[in-house]
Design a protein around this motif. Structure first.
Motif, PDB file in Angstrom:
ATOM      1  N   ARG A  15     -12.241  16.798 -11.904  1.00 55.83           N
ATOM      2  CA  ARG A  15     -11.390  15.728 -12.428  1.00 55.83           C
ATOM      3  C   ARG A  15     -10.309  16.248 -13.380  1.00 55.83           C
ATOM      4  O   ARG A  15      -9.149  15.812 -13.277  1.00 55.83           O
TER       5      ARG A  15
ATOM      6  N   LEU B  56      -8.361   9.957  -7.926  1.00 56.49           N
ATOM      7  CA  LEU B  56      -8.786   9.261  -9.148  1.00 56.49           C
ATOM      8  C   LEU B  56      -9.223   7.835  -8.856  1.00 56.49           C
ATOM      9  O   LEU B  56      -9.978   7.239  -9.639  1.00 56.49           O
TER      10      LEU B  56
ATOM     11  N   GLY C  60     -11.870   8.518 -11.078  1.00 58.38           N
ATOM     12  CA  GLY C  60     -11.180   8.372 -12.356  1.00 58.38           C
ATOM     13  C   GLY C  60     -11.984   7.597 -13.393  1.00 58.38           C
ATOM     14  O   GLY C  60     -12.879   6.808 -13.069  1.00 58.38           O
TER      15      GLY C  60
ATOM     16  N   ASP D  51      -8.504   8.439 -18.190  1.00 61.52           N
ATOM     17  CA  ASP D  51      -7.446   8.967 -17.320  1.00 61.52           C
ATOM     18  C   ASP D  51      -6.240   8.036 -17.221  1.00 61.52           C
ATOM     19  O   ASP D  51      -5.189   8.446 -16.697  1.00 61.52           O
TER      20      ASP D  51
END
Length: 301
Positions: free
Chosen positions: A170, A260, A264, A268
């Motif tokens: 990520r 994402l 996510g 973020d």
């Protein structure tokens, strides 16, 4: 090629030479000497080769040319020609997406090529391994590639890991949404630069330096658009000085937003929200994906 005709004109005469004939006596034109059969054949052979060479170059470098199983094996071991490695990797990836079981015979090669010295090969390899989440050794290899020196390889490895349901990459995915910094690798005087707003492909020249009479090219680590330029022509720079920043390409941003959407977190959102704005440099499909990604993240909290 043809033989030359030597002519002698009276000194007290002036002639205006016709464009298509040679005159040796008044009112009696003679034909220019023509090419022999051999010369004609050589001429047409040369013209044919001129047309053939670009085709052969395209044919040998075009990734769409289908390779046999034997050629794939050969190309995957042709370390002297990185484009052969890339072409083979792309076609193995295509077989995987078609659920072609023959692709499995090259899985050990995919794991091996994750350590190839050529960035483009590793980048393609990371993408291919993401096409089959059952591939032996793929998951572990992609996790190691999160530490690759290339930001694009790290990003592709992170995107592929999402297919495995693994959000370990990520941070690397978030980095794909950020402008890329371009720094000087050594000192010199700036002799040329690109223009702000220019689209630059990965490896494209951002600026040129001169040092001891030698030209040093500063290249972009990503494909994108030049956002800021911090140097001017004639300016001296030292190693590690920031030269420019580039906004990531539309494709890179879109792939990161899609990932994402699945992995996510609320933290973020600051990186995602700028892509929801209605701006000329943000395509509508990217803006829509940013909105969908934000919605998915908020619903997961």
């Amino acid at each position: 090629m043809g033989s030359q005709v030597a002519l002698a004109f009276p000194r007290d005469s002036e002639f205006k030479m016709p464009d298509s004939t040679i005159i040796d006596e008044p009112n009696r034109p003679i034909r220019r000497p023509g090419m022999s059969r051999t010369q004609k054949l050589l001429f047409f052979l040369t013209a044919w080769l001129i047309c053939l060479m670009p085709f052969l170059f395209w044919w040998n470098t075009w990734f769409g040319r289908k390779l046999s199983d034997q050629q794939l094996t050969e190309y995957l071991h042709d370390t002297r020609k990185p484009r052969h490695l890339q072409q083979a990797l792309v076609q193995v990836g295509e077989r995987i997406t078609r659920h072609d079981a023959t692709a499995k015979q090259w899985y050990p090669d995919l794991v091996r090529l994750a350590a190839d010295p050529v960035e483009e090969v590793r980048n393609t390899d990371a993408w291919v391994m993401g096409q089959d989440t059952t591939g032996a050794g793929f998951h572990e290899t992609l996790l190691k590639m999160l530490n690759d020196p290339s930001p694009l390889v790290r990003g592709n490895a992170a995107l592929s890991l999402v297919r495995f349901g693994d959000a370990a990459g990520r941070p690397q995915i978030l980095a794909l949404l950020q402008p890329a910094e371009v720094k000087a690798l050594q000192s010199g005087k700036v002799i040329d630069t690109s223009t702000v707003g220019t689209a630059i492909h990965q490896g494209g020249v951002v600026a040129k330096l001169e040092q001891n009479g030698q030209t040093i090219e500063i290249r972009s680590p990503i494909a994108g658009r030049l956002r800021n330029l911090f140097v001017k022509t004639g300016q001296p720079v030292t190693a590690a000085d920031e030269i420019a920043t580039l906004d990531p390409s539309t494709e890179q941003v879109w792939e990161a937003l899609r990932a994402l959407y699945l992995v996510g977190r609320l933290d973020d959102l600051p990186a995602i929200l700028p892509y929801e704005r209605e701006l000329p440099d943000i395509p509508d499909h990217v803006r829509q994906q940013a909105l969908l990604t934000e919605k998915a993240i908020r619903e997961r909290k």
